[in-house]
Design a protein around this motif. Structure first.
Motif, PDB file in Angstrom:
ATOM      1  N   TRP A 100      -6.526  13.434 -26.149  1.00 58.73           N
ATOM      2  CA  TRP A 100      -5.236  13.265 -26.126  1.00 58.73           C
ATOM      3  C   TRP A 100      -4.848  12.500 -24.580  1.00 58.73           C
ATOM      4  O   TRP A 100      -3.599  12.026 -24.649  1.00 58.73           O
ATOM      5  N   ARG A 142       4.446   9.906 -24.031  1.00 60.12           N
ATOM      6  CA  ARG A 142       5.322  10.873 -24.532  1.00 60.12           C
ATOM      7  C   ARG A 142       4.767  11.716 -25.650  1.00 60.12           C
ATOM      8  O   ARG A 142       5.074  12.889 -26.094  1.00 60.12           O
ATOM      9  N   LEU A 143       3.354  11.393 -26.280  1.00 61.48           N
ATOM     10  CA  LEU A 143       2.629  12.295 -26.850  1.00 61.48           C
ATOM     11  C   LEU A 143       1.954  13.248 -26.282  1.00 61.48           C
ATOM     12  O   LEU A 143       1.846  14.427 -26.553  1.00 61.48           O
ATOM     13  N   LYS A 144       1.587  12.922 -24.725  1.00 61.01           N
ATOM     14  CA  LYS A 144       1.070  13.724 -23.962  1.00 61.01           C
ATOM     15  C   LYS A 144       2.105  14.975 -23.604  1.00 61.01           C
ATOM     16  O   LYS A 144       1.895  16.194 -23.402  1.00 61.01           O
ATOM     17  N   ALA A 145       3.476  14.515 -23.379  1.00 60.42           N
ATOM     18  CA  ALA A 145       4.152  15.405 -22.862  1.00 60.42           C
ATOM     19  C   ALA A 145       4.767  16.365 -24.020  1.00 60.42           C
ATOM     20  O   ALA A 145       4.610  17.864 -23.763  1.00 60.42           O
ATOM     21  N   ARG A 146       4.361  15.960 -25.299  1.00 67.88           N
ATOM     22  CA  ARG A 146       4.675  16.839 -26.225  1.00 67.88           C
ATOM     23  C   ARG A 146       3.668  17.979 -26.575  1.00 67.88           C
ATOM     24  O   ARG A 146       3.694  19.216 -26.528  1.00 67.88           O
ATOM     25  N   VAL A 147       2.440  17.490 -26.146  1.00 67.51           N
ATOM     26  CA  VAL A 147       1.197  18.520 -26.247  1.00 67.51           C
ATOM     27  C   VAL A 147       1.321  19.358 -25.110  1.00 67.51           C
ATOM     28  O   VAL A 147       1.004  20.888 -24.934  1.00 67.51           O
ATOM     29  N   ASP A 148       1.816  18.959 -23.570  1.00 68.00           N
ATOM     30  CA  ASP A 148       1.916  19.925 -22.859  1.00 68.00           C
ATOM     31  C   ASP A 148       3.005  20.915 -22.990  1.00 68.00           C
ATOM     32  O   ASP A 148       2.881  22.069 -22.473  1.00 68.00           O
ATOM     33  N   LEU A 149       4.180  20.404 -23.476  1.00 72.86           N
ATOM     34  CA  LEU A 149       5.125  21.441 -24.030  1.00 72.86           C
ATOM     35  C   LEU A 149       4.647  22.355 -24.990  1.00 72.86           C
ATOM     36  O   LEU A 149       5.071  23.559 -24.771  1.00 72.86           O
ATOM     37  N   GLU A 150       3.729  22.164 -25.820  1.00 71.39           N
ATOM     38  CA  GLU A 150       3.101  23.152 -26.765  1.00 71.39           C
ATOM     39  C   GLU A 150       2.202  24.309 -26.040  1.00 71.39           C
ATOM     40  O   GLU A 150       2.376  25.398 -26.336  1.00 71.39           O
ATOM     41  N   SER A 179      -0.228  17.997 -15.318  1.00 70.96           N
ATOM     42  CA  SER A 179      -0.338  17.805 -16.709  1.00 70.96           C
ATOM     43  C   SER A 179      -1.759  18.535 -17.463  1.00 70.96           C
ATOM     44  O   SER A 179      -2.846  18.250 -16.689  1.00 70.96           O
ATOM     45  N   ARG A 194      -3.001  22.798 -29.717  1.00 67.74           N
ATOM     46  CA  ARG A 194      -2.210  23.890 -29.620  1.00 67.74           C
ATOM     47  C   ARG A 194      -3.160  25.157 -30.330  1.00 67.74           C
ATOM     48  O   ARG A 194      -3.087  26.124 -29.744  1.00 67.74           O
TER      49      ARG A 194
END
Length: 448
Positions: A164, A170-178, A198, A304
């Motif tokens: 990833w 933006r995709l990496k940020a979504r994974v970090d948030l999850e 990150s 996740r």
């Protein structure tokens, strides 16, 4: 019977290891009396010298370093220890020297050669194992099994996050948030200090943050509790089972003395009631705990899902260590009741049962077997440890009070020793007033 059918699992101070070769050397202490002009000598046998036992042990796999360090730590302890010889059983020895060999051609592999010297006479029977040794072996099986499972799960999580890391920001940020949400299930108030890195770029940052949260929960539980069971209960409540699909807890695990066994209640019984009727009246059936529906295999092979599995195994390792240490310590100074022992082991077993389908759901099919096999080894170890703690006590029996009395009088009547009243009180928490035991009350007592 052939020797290869009776070989035993080798260990030193309860730390197990695989044996490539073992060699026993023995010498007699001979004194030679020689005289001038006389051929030969008078030989006086002063007895057998201490046996020397050179052993070559092998360690391999993802968690080999933890197992290797555990054995070296056992070597460095003072005084002799119990060596379980693969052929001859229990021998008290001191370790004289050891060597560790690593090779660039064999990854995750080490050979440890050491020499043990007999510190006492041979065990008088074949294959002897003490209760303490069995408990130490079981605790090590729990620890090494969970360490191996955690190492494998962490490796798969690192591979997935590495893929990833090549995606758009933006995709990496979504994974970090999850992944932040996974940790928030255990640390909703964000009390633990977390990394600013990150998680997709640095998977070790996620693992370090999760470990900090779990270790912090254990420290808080220990500082706020006055007993082993209350500290374990507080830790269990702080570490629920996270959901694989949402940032929430999927399950809280039962805690308490009667959480995983029959419940006992207090109250006088009629003198006319039969023994079977009294037993039915005293025991209250406990409904089976409601467990979440196990996830389907392969349904959570996402960053996740693998992060949740890693956190589940972290929590499991911390709780298993707390329960295992408490059970081992209790063998030296008994203070837990049988129901409390069952509660500690039952909580860990319930978590292991849930970790198995989580592993199947989150991991690639090629990695599932190794992780679940390590979890099964840990489950067997916690069961054996609980049995060893129970077997360290005399067997339990039921006793119906023949007349109204108190624990001191009952201890004197049963054992001729009123000072054993405290142990009777501990194993009968259903009696609210220790100064009054009603006639016909059914109690648990030690058989001797």
């Amino acid at each position: 019977m052939a020797w290869n059918l009776t070989l035993q699992n080798a260990s030193f101070r309860g730390v197990p290891f695989e044996v490539e070769a073992v060699e026993d050397r023995g010498d007699n202490a001979l004194v030679l009396h020689e005289y001038p002009w006389r051929s030969g000598a008078e030989v006086e046998n002063m007895g057998r010298k201490a046996r020397a036992i050179p052993i070559t042990a092998l360690f391999w796999g993802v968690a080999y370093e933890a197992k290797l360090k555990a054995l070296v730590a056992a070597f460095e302890e003072e005084g002799p220890g119990e060596l379980i010889h693969p052929v001859f059983g229990s021998v008290s020895v001191a370790v004289r020297s050891w060597r560790i060999r690593h090779s660039a051609e064999r990854h995750d592999y080490a050979e440890l050669s050491f020499e043990a010297v007999e510190a006492a006479t041979d065990a008088p029977f074949f294959g002897a194992e003490s209760s303490r040794s069995l408990a130490e072996q079981a605790l090590d099986a729990v620890t090494s099994g969970l360490e191996e499972a955690l190492g494998l799960a962490g490796g798969e999580l690192g591979k997935t996050l590495g893929r990833w890391a090549q995606e758009a920001a933006r995709l990496k940020a979504r994974v970090d948030l999850e992944l932040q949400g996974v940790i928030n299930v255990l640390d909703a108030g964000r009390e633990a200090v977390r990394s600013v890195l990150s998680y997709t770029d640095t998977p070790s940052a996620f693992m370090a943050d999760a470990l900090a949260v779990v270790r912090g929960a254990r420290a808080d539980a220990q500082s706020a509790s006055s007993s082993v069971l209350s500290a374990f209960s507080a830790l269990s409540r702080a570490l629920p089972l996270p959901s694989l699909t949402a940032a929430e807890a999927a399950r809280q695990y039962a805690v308490g003395a009667n959480a995983y066994g029959p419940s006992w209640v207090s109250g006088p019984q009629s003198a006319l009631a039969g023994r079977a009727e009294a037993r039915r009246a005293l025991r209250v059936p406990r409904p089976a705990p409601v467990s979440p529906e196990p996830p389907a295999a392969g349904s959570a092979r996402t960053p996740r899902g693998q992060a949740v599995l890693y956190v589940v195994l972290l929590c499991l390792r911390e709780l298993a260590d707390a329960a295992g240490t408490a059970l081992k310590d209790d063998m030296a100074a008994p203070a837990l009741t049988p129901n409390e022992i069952e509660s500690l082991a039952g909580n860990v077993r319930a978590r292991l049962d849930d970790a198995l389908p989580y592993a199947a759901a989150a991991l690639p099919s090629g990695a599932v077997h190794a992780v679940t096999d390590a979890l099964r080894s840990a489950a067997r170890g916690i069961q054996q440890l609980a049995e060893a703690a129970l077997n360290a006590r005399p067997p339990l029996a039921t006793h119906v009070a023949e007349k109204a009395c108190n624990f001191h009088a009952l201890a004197h009547r049963l054992y001729g020793d009123f000072s054993r009243a405290d142990e009777l009180r501990r194993i009968n928490p259903q009696v609210k007033n220790p100064n009054f035991i009603a006639k016909g009350q059914e109690l648990l007592v030690y058989a001797r």
